[in-house]
Design a protein around this motif. Structure first.
Motif, mmCIF file in Angstrom:
data_model
loop_
_atom_site.group_PDB
_atom_site.id
_atom_site.type_symbol
_atom_site.label_atom_id
_atom_site.label_comp_id
_atom_site.label_asym_id
_atom_site.label_seq_id
_atom_site.Cartn_x
_atom_site.Cartn_y
_atom_site.Cartn_z
ATOM 1 N N LEU A 27 -8.794 -1.855 -6.083
ATOM 2 C CA LEU A 27 -7.759 -1.978 -5.048
ATOM 3 C C LEU A 27 -7.087 -0.622 -4.810
ATOM 4 O O LEU A 27 -6.861 -0.216 -3.673
ATOM 5 C CB LEU A 27 -6.729 -3.011 -5.521
ATOM 6 N N THR A 38 0.905 -9.430 -5.078
ATOM 7 C CA THR A 38 -0.361 -9.618 -4.367
ATOM 8 C C THR A 38 -1.116 -10.821 -4.946
ATOM 9 O O THR A 38 -1.675 -11.643 -4.205
ATOM 10 C CB THR A 38 -1.220 -8.346 -4.520
ATOM 11 N N TYR A 80 -5.786 -4.814 2.958
ATOM 12 C CA TYR A 80 -5.342 -4.865 1.553
ATOM 13 C C TYR A 80 -5.419 -6.304 1.020
ATOM 14 O O TYR A 80 -5.925 -6.548 -0.077
ATOM 15 C CB TYR A 80 -3.901 -4.331 1.474
ATOM 16 N N VAL A 132 -6.450 1.747 -1.625
ATOM 17 C CA VAL A 132 -5.099 2.130 -1.202
ATOM 18 C C VAL A 132 -5.024 3.613 -0.900
ATOM 19 O O VAL A 132 -4.439 4.029 0.085
ATOM 20 C CB VAL A 132 -4.073 1.775 -2.302
ATOM 21 N N GLU A 168 0.831 -1.209 0.000
ATOM 22 C CA GLU A 168 0.000 0.000 0.000
ATOM 23 C C GLU A 168 0.865 1.258 0.000
ATOM 24 O O GLU A 168 0.581 2.218 -0.713
ATOM 25 C CB GLU A 168 -0.902 0.072 1.241
#
Ligand SMILES: Cc1cc2nc3c(=O)[nH]c(=O)nc-3n(C[C@H](O)[C@H](O)[C@H](O)COP(=O)(O)OP(=O)(O)OC[C@H]3O[C@@H](n4cnc5c(N)ncnc54)[C@H](O)[C@@H]3O)c2cc1C
Length: 404
Positions: free
Chosen positions: A394, A92, A372, A398, A66
């Motif tokens: 996403l 990820t 996250y 963030v 992040e």
């Protein structure tokens, strides 16, 4: 004449958050067009400026995904930094993919045990494996990368692809031995990214698709440093079992914020801020280093030193929030520590598939999934191209996230 000693892996990648943030600060201006243009070039050790070299810090979450994404998107538009953002999200994705199918790690470990048995009994295989690990195969490019890995704890992504391909298709060594060689030396060695990348090169991850290292490609992207001869001209896809079915996504265990709580930290995630934000108020903290479980063989000393340094840095940074700190030699010491400190429960950042999950299996620790990861991992059900459609969602999250 005095000779200057080559920098050690810990000189190159100091295991502190301050060093990771400094590397990030220096890299951010280059995360847009520069990265897109230069990222595939491996110009040799000490010349990896085209990429961020942030992976050792990301691996232990001394700096989090992040934070890296937020810093880069604070300077560049998503469009300008698309390539870099996508690479961070690959990490990820691989983490999520393995969490949804942990038996792929177990199968790798079983394959590695079989390969090591063969090494013990087949003299030719043993000789070839040792030569590869020492960088003595006679393939100059491969040997230089094998030595760079052992001496620095890092390899450029393209070199990792070439090494893995030559290992499997030219040297014809079992892929599991190569994955293990990487895991024992890479400062960023990660059960998910490493195992699944080796499987991808070998043709097991994307069925029917292998990665072939070609002399012309190596010559181009090393700017003529290497043009190896005698590489395998083809990389036929192997037979292999289908992927296991997708399992349930990790979900945080419940815990009681009012009960006497211990915090357990492993090398998987040394950014406990989100655990405090979830309401945990630890009265004591223990660190447990699980790196010895990465391989049946001994991990390189620089790897253990890096993990220890990263944990000491975390203890120093969060001191006031952690209570008395204990260093556990193994998971079997958890119960005694809990009794000594009068703990009713122990919380820990999610121990990912690999040594951390194996060490904590059968213990009563409450595992907490970072927001996250919780937002991303459940979507790692298919290929990366489907997963990356989640990137805008996403990133929206963030931008709202705080420091680790
Ligand atoms: C055979 C093989 C083994 C690998 N083993 C590992 C491993 O054990 N641990 C690991 O972190 N990465 C692994 N990778 C992925 C990749 O090579 C490294 O993440 C990258 O080279 C790290 O260097 P960097 O920080 O300069 O990357 P950059 O190009 O600057 O990328 C930024 C960050 O994005 C992530 N990233 C970039 N590329 C990838 C990728 N292909 N897959 C997953 N994440 C990526 C990393 O966290 C990296 O720090 C492997 C790749 C291959 C082909």
């Amino acid at each position: 004449m005095t000779q200057t000693a080559a920098p050690s892996p810990l000189d190159r990648f100091p295991p502190t958050r301050a060093a990771g943030l400094e590397r990030l600060r220096q890299f951010v201006p280059h995360a847009g067009a520069d990265y897109a243009r230069r990222r595939n070039f491996d110009l040799g050790r000490d010349r990896h400026e085209g990429v961020s070299q942030l992976s050792p810090w990301l691996r232990r979450r001394l700096v989090t995904e992040e934070e890296v994404l937020a810093a880069v998107l604070g300077r560049h538009s998503h469009r300008a930094a698309e390539k870099f953002v996508q690479e961070v999200v690959w990490r990820t994705y691989w983490k999520g993919w393995l969490e949804l199918r942990p038996s792929v790690w177990t199968a790798y470990r079983a394959g590695l045990a079989r390969a090591l048995d063969r090494v013990a009994t087949e003299e030719g295989l043993r000789r070839d494996w040792e030569a590869a690990c020492r960088g003595e195969t006679g393939i100059g490019a491969f040997d230089a990368w094998a030595r760079e890995l052992v001496e620095t704890g890092y390899l450029h992504n393209h070199a990792r692809m070439w090494v893995a391909s030559i290992w499997i298709f030219t040297l014809r060594l079992p892929w599991e031995l190569g994955a293990d060689f990487f895991l024992r030396h890479l400062l960023d060695g990660d059960p998910a990214s490493n195992t699944l990348s080796w499987r991808w090169v070998a043709g097991l991850q994307t069925r029917g698709k292998t990665y072939l290292a070609r002399p012309s490609n190596i010559e181009k992207y090393t700017e003529g440093r290497f043009r190896p001869e005698g590489l395998a001209p083809a990389a036929p896809p192997p037979d292999g079992p289908p992927h296991p079915p997708v399992g349930p996504a990790p979900v945080s265990d419940a815990f009681d914020p009012a009960a006497p709580t211990g915090l357990l930290l492993t090398e998987e995630d040394l950014a406990p801020g989100f655990v405090f934000e979830a309401g945990a108020r630890p009265r004591a903290t223990a660190f447990l280093d699980c790196t010895a479980g990465l391989s049946p063989l001994m991990p390189a000393p620089h790897l253990r030193d890096h993990v220890r340094g990263a944990m000491e840095d975390t203890a120093a940074r969060w001191g006031a929030r952690l209570g008395p700190v204990t260093w556990l030699a193994g998971a079997e010491e958890i119960a005694d520590w809990a009794a000594r400190e009068g703990l009713a429960q122990i919380v820990t950042p999610w121990p990912c598939t690999g040594p951390a999950a194996e060490a904590l299996a059968g213990t009563a620790v409450r595992r907490l999934v970072r927001p996250y990861d919780a937002a991303a991992w459940p979507h790692a059900t298919h290929g990366f191209f489907r997963f990356r459609k989640r990137i805008p969602a996403l990133l929206a999250q963030v931008k709202g996230l705080r420091a680790a």
